[in-house]
Every structure is written in C-alpha cells, then in structure tokens.
Design an enzyme around this catalytic site. Sequence first.
Site, PDB file in Angstrom:
ATOM      1  CE  LYS A   1      50.175 109.842 101.224  1.00 36.90           C
ATOM      2  NZ  LYS A   1      51.191 110.890 101.469  1.00 36.90           N
TER       3      LYS A   1
ATOM      4  CG  ASP B   1      42.295 114.707 103.178  1.00 36.55           C
ATOM      5  OD1 ASP B   1      42.545 114.061 104.213  1.00 36.55           O
ATOM      6  OD2 ASP B   1      42.769 115.849 102.970  1.00 36.55           O
TER       7      ASP B   1
ATOM      8  CE  LYS C   1      41.666 126.026 104.342  1.00 35.23           C
ATOM      9  NZ  LYS C   1      42.532 126.990 103.679  1.00 35.23           N
ATOM     10  N   GLY C   2      40.679 119.413 103.153  1.00 37.59           N
ATOM     11  CA  GLY C   2      40.960 118.430 102.095  1.00 37.59           C
ATOM     12  C   GLY C   2      39.815 117.504 101.748  1.00 37.59           C
TER      13      GLY C   2
ATOM     14  CG  ASP D   1      50.884 110.429 105.456  1.00 41.96           C
ATOM     15  OD1 ASP D   1      51.214 109.757 104.479  1.00 41.96           O
ATOM     16  OD2 ASP D   1      51.670 111.203 106.030  1.00 41.96           O
TER      17      ASP D   1
ATOM     18  CG  ASP E   1      46.735 121.616 100.443  1.00 38.30           C
ATOM     19  OD1 ASP E   1      46.638 120.583 101.152  1.00 38.30           O
ATOM     20  OD2 ASP E   1      47.229 122.684 100.869  1.00 38.30           O
TER      21      ASP E   1
ATOM     22  CG  PHE F   1      52.922 115.225  98.741  1.00 39.02           C
ATOM     23  CD1 PHE F   1      52.752 115.228 100.112  1.00 39.02           C
ATOM     24  CD2 PHE F   1      52.364 116.247  97.994  1.00 39.02           C
ATOM     25  CE1 PHE F   1      52.047 116.240 100.743  1.00 39.02           C
ATOM     26  CE2 PHE F   1      51.657 117.263  98.612  1.00 39.02           C
ATOM     27  CZ  PHE F   1      51.501 117.256  99.989  1.00 39.02           C
ATOM     28  CB  VAL F   2      48.293 111.945  96.640  1.00 39.98           C
ATOM     29  CG1 VAL F   2      48.920 110.594  96.326  1.00 39.98           C
ATOM     30  CG2 VAL F   2      47.776 111.956  98.061  1.00 39.98           C
TER      31      VAL F   2
HETATM   32  P1  IMP Z   1      48.514 112.022 109.132  1.00 43.57           P
HETATM   33  O1  IMP Z   1      48.308 112.624 110.473  1.00 43.57           O
HETATM   34  O2  IMP Z   1      49.982 111.805 108.845  1.00 43.57           O
HETATM   35  O3  IMP Z   1      47.723 110.767 108.862  1.00 43.57           O
HETATM   36  O4  IMP Z   1      48.144 113.127 108.053  1.00 43.57           O
HETATM   37  C1  IMP Z   1      46.881 113.450 107.749  1.00 43.57           C
HETATM   38  C2  IMP Z   1      46.767 114.749 107.011  1.00 43.57           C
HETATM   39  O5  IMP Z   1      47.984 115.175 106.349  1.00 43.57           O
HETATM   40  C3  IMP Z   1      45.769 114.565 105.894  1.00 43.57           C
HETATM   41  O6  IMP Z   1      44.455 114.773 106.353  1.00 43.57           O
HETATM   42  C4  IMP Z   1      46.223 115.594 104.885  1.00 43.57           C
HETATM   43  O7  IMP Z   1      45.688 116.855 105.207  1.00 43.57           O
HETATM   44  C5  IMP Z   1      47.727 115.652 105.052  1.00 43.57           C
HETATM   45  N1  IMP Z   1      48.392 114.772 104.057  1.00 43.57           N
HETATM   46  C6  IMP Z   1      48.960 113.578 104.292  1.00 43.57           C
HETATM   47  N2  IMP Z   1      49.461 113.054 103.158  1.00 43.57           N
HETATM   48  C7  IMP Z   1      49.183 113.948 102.183  1.00 43.57           C
HETATM   49  C8  IMP Z   1      49.439 113.959 100.755  1.00 43.57           C
HETATM   50  O8  IMP Z   1      50.011 113.047 100.159  1.00 43.57           O
HETATM   51  N3  IMP Z   1      48.979 115.056 100.091  1.00 43.57           N
HETATM   52  C9  IMP Z   1      48.335 116.093 100.692  1.00 43.57           C
HETATM   53  N4  IMP Z   1      48.089 116.105 102.004  1.00 43.57           N
HETATM   54  C10 IMP Z   1      48.505 115.044 102.748  1.00 43.57           C
END
Ligand code: IMP
Length: 191
Positions: free
Chosen positions: A130, A99, A45-46, A102, A158, A151-152
């Site tokens: 990030k 959104d 949803k982000g 990471d 959220d 953590f944003v």
């Molecule tokens: P990844 O697979 O580690 O790249 O994570 C991606 C998903 O994790 C993003 O689409 C977000 O939903 C969640 N996420 C990663 N970092 C943050 C953060 O700092 N705040 C909130 N949600 C995050």
Amino acid sequence: MPDGVTVPPARPLLSAEQLREGVRRLGRELSTTYDDGVVLVAVLKGSVPFLADLVRTLTIVPLVDFLSISSYGEGTGRVRILKDLDLDIHGRDVVLVEDVVDTGLTLTYVLGELERRQPRSLEVCTLLDKAARRIVPVKLRFVGFEVPDEFVLGYGLDFGERYRNLDVVVAGDLDALRGDPDAHVEELYAG
Ligand code: IMP
C-alpha cells in the site's frame, strides 16, 4: 450492525487466480535469486496463507521461521517481540515475508531487529504494497501487488481476526467494521 444500517459491499481487489499467479511469480523470483538454505521469516499471523502457498512454489529448499509481534500503539511503530525466531540467522540470506506493507513502521522495526543479528543479506517479500500510505521509506525487493489506500481483507488479512481464510482479497468498509467486525461476514461467506 444495528437494524436498518446498510453496509456497502466489499470491493473485490484480487481473485484467487490472480493471487495464485502473483505467488507463483514471486516464487520464481525467489528461486532464481537464492540458493538452498535461504531463511524465510514470516510475521504472524497475516502472512501465513501467503507463506504456505509461496513455499510450495519454490524450487529451492528454504528454512522457515516465524516472528510474532505486537504493537504498543497504532501508528507509533513501537513493537514488542512476542515470539522470537528459533533459527540463528547470522551469516544467512534472509527474506522477511509480509502480508501487507502499509505505513512501513512495523516493517522498519522488524528489519532493524533482524539486521542486528547480522544476516548475510536481508530483503523483504510482501504480497501487498500500500505504497500511498507509506510514512517511512522501505526497500521492498519482492512485491506481489500494489493495492490502493483501502482496508483490505482476506488471504490472511483480518479485521478482529475475521476474514483471514478468504481465498480472495477485498477492500472492506472500515467504518462499518469498526461498528461491527462481522459487517462483511454474511456477504463474503455466502455460498
Ligand atoms: P504498517 O506498520 O503500517 O506497515 O502495518 C503493517 C501491519 O498492519 C500489517 O502487517 C498488517 O498486519 C496490518 N495492516 C495494515 N494494513 C492492513 C489492511 O488493510 N488490512 C489488514 N491489516 C492491515
């Protein structure tokens, strides 16, 4: 939060004006790169606030679709599709709207899923990058802002479903949030 425990204030990262400017810039980039009919795929949803603002800056006519996914386990990169696309993306230009990227694990999985459907092109447009946290390298064609390894929250992002409706992006205190998901509510929603 238990009585007597003080939570460090959330650190402002991006103002509403900076977000507006960044989204406008991305809108210009997409409008000059693509023609009418480009499919914007947003991951729920982000990315909803970002997508909603982004589409209204475009001077082309996009098709919009949504994917909903859930992780099997944090950090595994294994993901299940809960809601699939309604549109057939075969032979189309597709932009995955995220959104935040990471570790890149989720994105890599989703890109693999979309690639199997043989779009004409497939690129990523992320509001936040990030980069310091990356485990899997991913090509991000359109990036709004690079953010530090924190953590944003806000503008769609959220913790425990809170904070998505803030029109700014802040860095929250993850330890405090794990103790109490409402840890930053009073401060960030005051006035
Ligand atoms: P990844 O697979 O580690 O790249 O994570 C991606 C998903 O994790 C993003 O689409 C977000 O939903 C969640 N996420 C990663 N970092 C943050 C953060 O700092 N705040 C909130 N949600 C995050």
